[in-house]
Design an enzyme around this catalytic site. Structure first.
Site, mmCIF file in Angstrom:
data_model
loop_
_atom_site.group_PDB
_atom_site.id
_atom_site.type_symbol
_atom_site.label_atom_id
_atom_site.label_comp_id
_atom_site.label_asym_id
_atom_site.label_seq_id
_atom_site.Cartn_x
_atom_site.Cartn_y
_atom_site.Cartn_z
ATOM 1 N N SER A 157 5.276 -2.624 -4.801
ATOM 2 C CA SER A 157 5.819 -3.977 -4.965
ATOM 3 C C SER A 157 4.671 -4.914 -5.350
ATOM 4 O O SER A 157 3.499 -4.529 -5.314
ATOM 5 C CB SER A 157 6.422 -4.447 -3.635
ATOM 6 O OG SER A 157 5.373 -4.611 -2.695
ATOM 7 N N ASP A 189 7.813 -2.014 -8.488
ATOM 8 C CA ASP A 189 9.059 -2.311 -7.780
ATOM 9 C C ASP A 189 9.289 -3.835 -7.801
ATOM 10 O O ASP A 189 8.371 -4.613 -7.519
ATOM 11 C CB ASP A 189 8.908 -1.808 -6.336
ATOM 12 C CG ASP A 189 10.202 -1.814 -5.564
ATOM 13 O OD1 ASP A 189 11.279 -1.758 -6.184
ATOM 14 O OD2 ASP A 189 10.140 -1.862 -4.312
ATOM 15 N N GLU A 226 18.145 -5.070 -12.794
ATOM 16 C CA GLU A 226 19.064 -5.165 -11.644
ATOM 17 C C GLU A 226 20.150 -6.180 -11.938
ATOM 18 O O GLU A 226 19.877 -7.277 -12.432
ATOM 19 C CB GLU A 226 18.303 -5.567 -10.366
ATOM 20 C CG GLU A 226 19.249 -5.844 -9.188
ATOM 21 C CD GLU A 226 18.574 -5.804 -7.816
ATOM 22 O OE1 GLU A 226 17.567 -5.086 -7.664
ATOM 23 O OE2 GLU A 226 19.076 -6.491 -6.910
ATOM 24 N N GLY A 282 14.731 -3.480 4.145
ATOM 25 C CA GLY A 282 14.254 -3.627 5.513
ATOM 26 C C GLY A 282 15.079 -2.861 6.527
ATOM 27 O O GLY A 282 15.958 -2.060 6.182
ATOM 28 N N HIS A 316 18.967 0.607 -4.272
ATOM 29 C CA HIS A 316 17.889 -0.035 -3.501
ATOM 30 C C HIS A 316 18.319 -0.128 -2.040
ATOM 31 O O HIS A 316 19.486 0.092 -1.715
ATOM 32 C CB HIS A 316 17.620 -1.450 -4.034
ATOM 33 C CG HIS A 316 16.756 -1.454 -5.247
ATOM 34 N ND1 HIS A 316 15.506 -1.992 -5.270
ATOM 35 C CD2 HIS A 316 16.981 -0.944 -6.488
ATOM 36 C CE1 HIS A 316 14.981 -1.834 -6.480
ATOM 37 N NE2 HIS A 316 15.860 -1.206 -7.243
ATOM 38 N N GLY A 317 17.364 -0.487 -1.202
ATOM 39 C CA GLY A 317 17.678 -0.669 0.225
ATOM 40 C C GLY A 317 18.302 0.584 0.800
ATOM 41 O O GLY A 317 19.238 0.517 1.597
ATOM 42 N N SER A 376 16.995 3.159 2.648
ATOM 43 C CA SER A 376 16.488 3.876 3.818
ATOM 44 C C SER A 376 17.655 4.167 4.751
ATOM 45 O O SER A 376 18.601 3.381 4.852
ATOM 46 C CB SER A 376 15.429 3.033 4.544
ATOM 47 O OG SER A 376 14.177 3.187 3.905
ATOM 48 N N THR A 411 11.436 1.505 3.967
ATOM 49 C CA THR A 411 11.517 1.263 5.414
ATOM 50 C C THR A 411 11.384 2.539 6.246
ATOM 51 O O THR A 411 10.720 2.544 7.291
ATOM 52 C CB THR A 411 12.848 0.542 5.723
ATOM 53 O OG1 THR A 411 12.819 -0.718 5.050
ATOM 54 C CG2 THR A 411 13.059 0.319 7.199
HETATM 55 P P1 13P Z 1 14.445 0.074 2.102
HETATM 56 O O1 13P Z 1 13.975 -1.186 2.755
HETATM 57 O O2 13P Z 1 15.827 0.429 2.525
HETATM 58 O O3 13P Z 1 13.511 1.219 2.306
HETATM 59 O O4 13P Z 1 14.531 -0.211 0.536
HETATM 60 C C1 13P Z 1 13.394 -0.149 -0.263
HETATM 61 C C2 13P Z 1 13.645 -0.690 -1.635
HETATM 62 O O5 13P Z 1 14.766 -0.875 -2.086
HETATM 63 C C3 13P Z 1 12.453 -1.000 -2.436
HETATM 64 O O6 13P Z 1 12.778 -1.588 -3.664
HETATM 65 O O1 G3H Z 2 11.479 -4.089 -2.208
HETATM 66 C C1 G3H Z 2 11.150 -3.932 -1.076
HETATM 67 C C2 G3H Z 2 10.090 -3.031 -0.663
HETATM 68 O O2 G3H Z 2 10.392 -2.567 0.622
HETATM 69 C C3 G3H Z 2 8.708 -3.638 -0.761
HETATM 70 O O3 G3H Z 2 8.479 -4.548 0.245
HETATM 71 O O4 G3H Z 2 7.343 -6.602 -0.679
HETATM 72 O O5 G3H Z 2 7.028 -5.885 1.694
HETATM 73 O O6 G3H Z 2 5.987 -4.592 -0.170
HETATM 74 P P1 G3H Z 2 7.154 -5.476 0.259
HETATM 75 ZN ZN ZN Z 3 14.474 -2.809 -3.737
#
Ligand code: 13P
Ligand code: G3H
Ligand code: ZN
Length: 340
Positions: A50, A83, A142, A190, A223-224, A226, A269
């Site tokens: 990121s 990312d 996106e 998260g 995305h998201g 986890s 996450t």
């Molecule tokens: P998580 O927070 O669910 O791991 O998602 C990560 C993500 O989408 C990073 O772009």
């Molecule tokens: O997109 C979300 C990822 O979990 C990256 O998070 O900005 O804390 O590195 P971050």
């Molecule tokens: Zn993401």
């Protein structure tokens, strides 16, 4: 093997119908955990950073760590992906630094939290596609916004408020020419995604099925994603942590997505939970210890374990040797002659 484009990895995944985890990194131990997991499972892999990770690690450190990864694991195809790029400038700096793939997240304005208009999204995404494809670099866009704001990428509202419209997705892909499309289906970044085990009222997998029907050749991204396993939450809480009860995206829902066009699955996450739990446990059990290697080793092992599980469940395991790496210059020619 040098870094490959993410497009090549997604093309391969499409041929054999599997998904590929895109795992976030912030330091050397996380890169090592992913590469060791890829080696053990013989998996191609996407490593992503990121903007905050790039600023924490510093681009030059990140670049050389990734070069070390390709040198030490020549049998593993690996793409380096930006990312949630918040602007064309961020994506350009990633390409200049050697990333082989970028995400331009035009679903939000450059502040990373205000939902943007469709026209803004099309404009910035198209701009990034033109510049990145000239250099053979893959682009993910996106449409629709994730919920939450825990990590600075999200609309900060109910996750069901800005889901991807399947008809608009068709127009978006046509007008931008993205290689991959991230869709909003109710997830958030998260640890606090769902306050109960998700069902279709809060995790809209049918929307993926609908989008895939309309865009069968577009690689979809979750995305998201986890899974926030209870065992990992329990370790953190057993050793002094204070996580509230929470649920993530069940693996079987991700597997359903993979059957319906999802090729890239973003996971950050779960790695954070695994490493933090291992460090908390180690330091609680060894209060006399102060050698950082003593707790970073189990942390790295814990992340490797969770990544191995994800690689097996997404189906990428066993596919590392399918690849004949295509240089970015050849990818650039393929974009320009309309082959891609
Ligand atoms: P998580 O927070 O669910 O791991 O998602 C990560 C993500 O989408 C990073 O772009
Ligand atoms: O997109 C979300 C990822 O979990 C990256 O998070 O900005 O804390 O590195 P971050
Ligand atoms: Zn993401």
């Amino acid at each position: 093997m040098s870094l490959v484009s993410m497009r090549q990895i997604l093309d391969e995944a499409f041929k054999d119908g599997y998904g590929v985890g895109a795992f976030n990194v912030n330091n050397m131990e996380q890169i090592q955990a992913i590469m060791e997991a890829a080696k053990e499972t013989k998996s191609p892999v996407i490593i992503q950073a990121s903007r905050r990770a790039r600023s924490y690690t510093n681009d030059r450190f990140l670049y050389h760590l990734m070069m070390a990864a390709t040198e030490l694991y020549p049998e593993i195809p690996v793409a380096l992906h930006q990312d949630h790029g918040n602007s064309p400038e961020t994506c350009k700096s990633a390409v200049d630094m050697g990333f082989t793939s970028v995400m331009i997240d035009g679903s939000l304005e450059a502040d990373g939290k205000t939902p943007a208009s469709f026209e803004y999204n099309v404009r910035v995404t198209r701009e990034v596609v033109e510049k990145a494809h000239e250099r053979g670099v893959t682009v993910e866009g996106e449409l629709g916004c994730l919920g939450g704001i825990e990590d600075g990428h999200g609309a900060g509202v109910d996750a069901m408020a800005h889901l991807t419209d399947p008809d608009q997705a068709v127009e978006f892909v046509k007008r931008t020419g993205v290689d991959a499309l991230a869709v909003a289906i109710g997830t958030s970044h998260g640890v606090y995604k769902f306050s109960r085990k998700p069902d279709s009222a809060i995790l809209d997998m049918d929307r993926i099925i609908e989008i895939h029907k309309r865009l069968p050749k577009t690689y979809l991204v979750m995305h998201g994603s986890s899974s926030v396993p209870k065992e990992l939450q329990d370790i953190i809480n057993a050793y002094g942590g204070k996580l509230k009860p929470t649920w993530g995206v069940p693996i079987k829902e991700i597997q359903l997505g993979i059957q319906h066009g999802v090729r890239k699955i973003n996971v950050d996450t779960d790695s954070r939970l695994a490493m933090t739990g291992a460090i908390r446990k180690y330091l609680t059990e060894h209060p006399e210890e102060f050698d950082l290697r003593s707790y970073l080793k189990p942390a790295r092992e814990a992340m490797k374990k969770v990544i191995i599980e994800r690689m097996r469940s997404f189906g990428q395991a066993g596919h590392a040797s399918d690849y004949d790496p295509i240089p970015l210059s050849v990818m650039a020619q393929r974009y320009s002659n309309g082959e891609l």
